[in-house]
Design a protein around this motif. Structure first.
Motif, short mmCIF file in Angstrom:
data_model
loop_
_atom_site.label_atom_id
_atom_site.label_comp_id
_atom_site.label_asym_id
_atom_site.label_seq_id
_atom_site.Cartn_x
_atom_site.Cartn_y
_atom_site.Cartn_z
N GLY A 5 -33.21 87.45 -69.39
CA GLY A 5 -33.11 85.99 -69.30
C GLY A 5 -34.30 85.37 -68.59
N GLU A 6 -34.86 86.09 -67.63
CA GLU A 6 -36.04 85.60 -66.92
C GLU A 6 -37.29 85.61 -67.81
N ASP A 7 -37.31 86.51 -68.79
CA ASP A 7 -38.50 86.68 -69.62
C ASP A 7 -38.46 85.91 -70.94
N HIS A 8 -37.26 85.54 -71.41
CA HIS A 8 -37.13 84.88 -72.72
C HIS A 8 -36.41 83.55 -72.55
N TRP A 9 -37.09 82.48 -72.91
CA TRP A 9 -36.55 81.15 -72.59
C TRP A 9 -35.24 80.84 -73.31
N LEU A 10 -35.04 81.37 -74.53
CA LEU A 10 -33.78 81.12 -75.22
C LEU A 10 -32.60 81.83 -74.56
N LEU A 11 -32.90 82.82 -73.70
CA LEU A 11 -31.85 83.55 -72.99
C LEU A 11 -31.83 83.17 -71.50
N ARG A 12 -32.47 82.05 -71.17
CA ARG A 12 -32.66 81.71 -69.76
C ARG A 12 -31.35 81.52 -69.00
N LEU A 13 -30.27 81.15 -69.71
CA LEU A 13 -28.98 81.02 -69.03
C LEU A 13 -28.54 82.34 -68.41
N LEU A 14 -28.90 83.45 -69.06
CA LEU A 14 -28.51 84.76 -68.55
C LEU A 14 -29.35 85.17 -67.35
N GLY A 15 -30.49 84.52 -67.15
CA GLY A 15 -31.36 84.85 -66.03
C GLY A 15 -31.05 84.07 -64.77
N ARG A 16 -30.09 83.18 -64.84
CA ARG A 16 -29.77 82.35 -63.68
C ARG A 16 -28.79 83.04 -62.74
N LYS A 17 -28.95 82.74 -61.44
CA LYS A 17 -28.03 83.24 -60.41
C LYS A 17 -27.26 82.07 -59.82
N ASN A 18 -26.08 82.36 -59.29
CA ASN A 18 -25.34 81.31 -58.61
C ASN A 18 -25.85 81.17 -57.18
N LYS A 19 -25.22 80.33 -56.39
CA LYS A 19 -25.72 80.05 -55.05
C LYS A 19 -25.67 81.27 -54.13
N HIS A 20 -24.91 82.29 -54.53
CA HIS A 20 -24.82 83.52 -53.74
C HIS A 20 -25.80 84.59 -54.23
N GLY A 21 -26.64 84.24 -55.21
CA GLY A 21 -27.61 85.19 -55.72
C GLY A 21 -27.05 86.15 -56.75
N VAL A 22 -25.87 85.85 -57.29
CA VAL A 22 -25.22 86.73 -58.26
C VAL A 22 -25.50 86.24 -59.68
N PRO A 23 -25.92 87.12 -60.62
CA PRO A 23 -26.16 86.72 -62.01
C PRO A 23 -24.84 86.52 -62.74
N ALA A 24 -24.17 85.42 -62.43
CA ALA A 24 -22.81 85.18 -62.91
C ALA A 24 -22.72 85.14 -64.43
N ASN A 25 -23.66 84.47 -65.10
CA ASN A 25 -23.62 84.37 -66.56
C ASN A 25 -23.75 85.74 -67.21
N ALA A 26 -24.62 86.58 -66.65
CA ALA A 26 -24.79 87.93 -67.19
C ALA A 26 -23.53 88.76 -67.00
N ILE A 27 -22.85 88.56 -65.88
CA ILE A 27 -21.61 89.29 -65.63
C ILE A 27 -20.54 88.87 -66.64
N VAL A 28 -20.48 87.58 -66.93
CA VAL A 28 -19.49 87.07 -67.91
C VAL A 28 -19.74 87.69 -69.28
N LEU A 29 -21.02 87.74 -69.70
CA LEU A 29 -21.35 88.34 -70.99
C LEU A 29 -20.91 89.79 -71.05
N GLN A 30 -21.23 90.55 -70.00
CA GLN A 30 -20.84 91.95 -69.96
C GLN A 30 -19.33 92.10 -69.99
#
Length: 447
Positions: free
Chosen positions: A317-342
């Protein structure tokens, strides 16, 4: 424990070997003598992560499927020894790659740098969709079986769903010794004999080895979080080697005890083999206690993979802009969107309710990625001989060659004897490759 490094910092050519637009050279990666603020994981923790990722569902489930085709005690133990050798060779190779190309992401990062970002994306897609989700689903299936076997209440299917959701929610917020004291009860020999030595070269052995390699999966765990490990050029290789070595000893001893204390007929086709063996070793009550401990261990395995898996997706998500939602972390530094996908993929795999099919399907696609990564050690030695390598593979080139031979052997028989699952795994990898050309070029790189 999460890295505070931004996407640009992680991708900076000054810190990591980055493929240039012409794909002709890799910038030299300096040895990291000091630990940046974002690196919080030391050697002991990294080693523990490797062990926790390896020891899980496989050791408590695989033997039941192996004894259906192989009855020789020697051949059964050789499965775990050969599988351990392959895992150790892979760990040696990943150690060199992690030290030379120190960034989180595992095969996603390695293949992008060694070959082409498209292959790296393919590997990342496999990891994001099935690489971690499948072991979590398989561990959850085993947890349900063991829980019902121990406590006699609940539905294995319902419990498998409950445990993955509970562990995921937690992350949003941030037998051997006893076996030696019991005499062997079963007429089984672990010594080679003329009628069983050839079985280790058979197709049945190769297929059974797939389950063993699934049991060893996790030997490369520290490579996925290189960016969060202190002094990765030292601690990543050491944690991979020590963690994998410890598990090899545990696995061989544990399977010897299972076979020596439990009738083979009772193990055949059973998912909860440790519970069956535990009752023979400790009696019904003691076996139930052992089963309960295994349930806790499976929860630990699920938790560890739930933590590491989304980091690979986050890197994509950090490297590909169309997947940028997956590269975001919540306020606690957790990649919440990536966890949801998994979590969604895990639930889809749980719906199959087929342990064996899921193992064969996922292992074929994962073997492709790990094979390319290990061969990448040889490729880099030829294409970039001056690349800084704080750690080099011991006994090179034997480890990458041996790992590749064993892997190709398994893949050949998987494709030959279980074409459906193998082609599905290959299709998953190819879909990831195709998807790369649909999501746009990586951030910070020109066409």
């Amino acid at each position: 424990m999460h890295s505070n490094a931004t996407s640009k910092e992680l991708a900076s050519p000054r810190n990591f070997g980055i493929v240039d637009p012409t794909m002709t050279k890799i910038a030299e990666a300096p040895s990291l003598k000091t630990s940046p603020p974002g690196r919080t994981i030391g050697f002991v923790t990294a080693c523990s992560i490797v062990i926790a990722n390896i020891i899980g569902t496989g050791i408590f489930t695989s033997l039941g499927f192996q004894v259906q085709e192989i009855q020789s005690g020697f051949a059964l133990l050789m499965l775990w020894i050969i599988g351990g050798i392959a895992a150790l060779c892979g760990a040696l190779c990943y150690g060199e790659l992690s030290a030379a190309l120190p960034r989180s992401g595992g095969e996603y990062h390695f293949l992008s740098q060694i070959y082409h970002p498209a292959l790296g994306f393919m590997a990342g897609f496999v990891s994001a969709t099935v690489g971690f989700a499948a072991p979590i689903a398989l561990a959850a299936m085993a947890f349900g079986k063991y829980f019902v076997g121990v406590f006699g209440v609940g539905s294995p299917v319902a419990l498998s769903f409950v445990i993955v959701w509970v562990v995921a929610a937690f992350h949003f917020g941030n037998l051997i010794t006893a076996g030696f004291f019991f005499p062997a009860k079963q007429p089984i020999s672990f010594l080679p004999a003329s009628d069983n030595t050839m079985s280790i070269f058979s197709g049945s052995f190769a297929i059974a080895l797939v389950f063993v390699m699934y049991s060893y999966s996790g030997w490369n765990a520290a490579a996925y979080i290189t960016g969060e490990i202190k002094r990765p050029e030292k601690n990543v290789p050491r944690s991979l080697l020590v963690g994998t070595g410890i598990v090899i000893v545990i696995y061989v001893l544990l399977n010897a005890i299972f076979l020596a204390t439990t009738p083979t007929e009772e193990l055949k086709g059973q998912l909860e083999v440790a519970l069956v063996a535990g009752k023979h070793i400790f009696g019904s009550t003691g076996g139930a206690v052992a089963g309960a401990v295994i349930c806790l261990g499976l929860v630990s395995s699920i938790s560890s993979m739930t933590w590491i898996g989304p980091r690979v997706t986050m890197s994509m998500g950090e490297d590909h802009w169309l997947l940028r939602l997956l590269g975001r972390k919540n306020k606690h530094g957790v990649p919440a969107n990536a966890i949801v996908l998994q979590l969604l993929v895990v639930n889809l795999l749980l719906l199959t309710r087929s342990f064996e099919d899921v193992v064969r399907y996922t292992q074929f696609s994962l073997l492709i990625c790990s094979l390319l990564a290990v061969l990448g050690v040889i490729v880099l030695r030829f294409t970039h001989p001056k690349l800084t390598r704080p750690y080099r593979v011991w006994g090179y080139p034997l480890p990458p060659i041996l790992f590749s031979i064993i892997t190709i052997w398994m893949m050949f028989y998987l494709l030959r004897w279980h074409s459906g699952e193998s082609l599905a795994g290959l299709g998953t990898a190819l879909f990831g490759l195709l998807l790369y050309f649909c999501v746009g070029k990586p951030l910070g790189r020109s066409a």
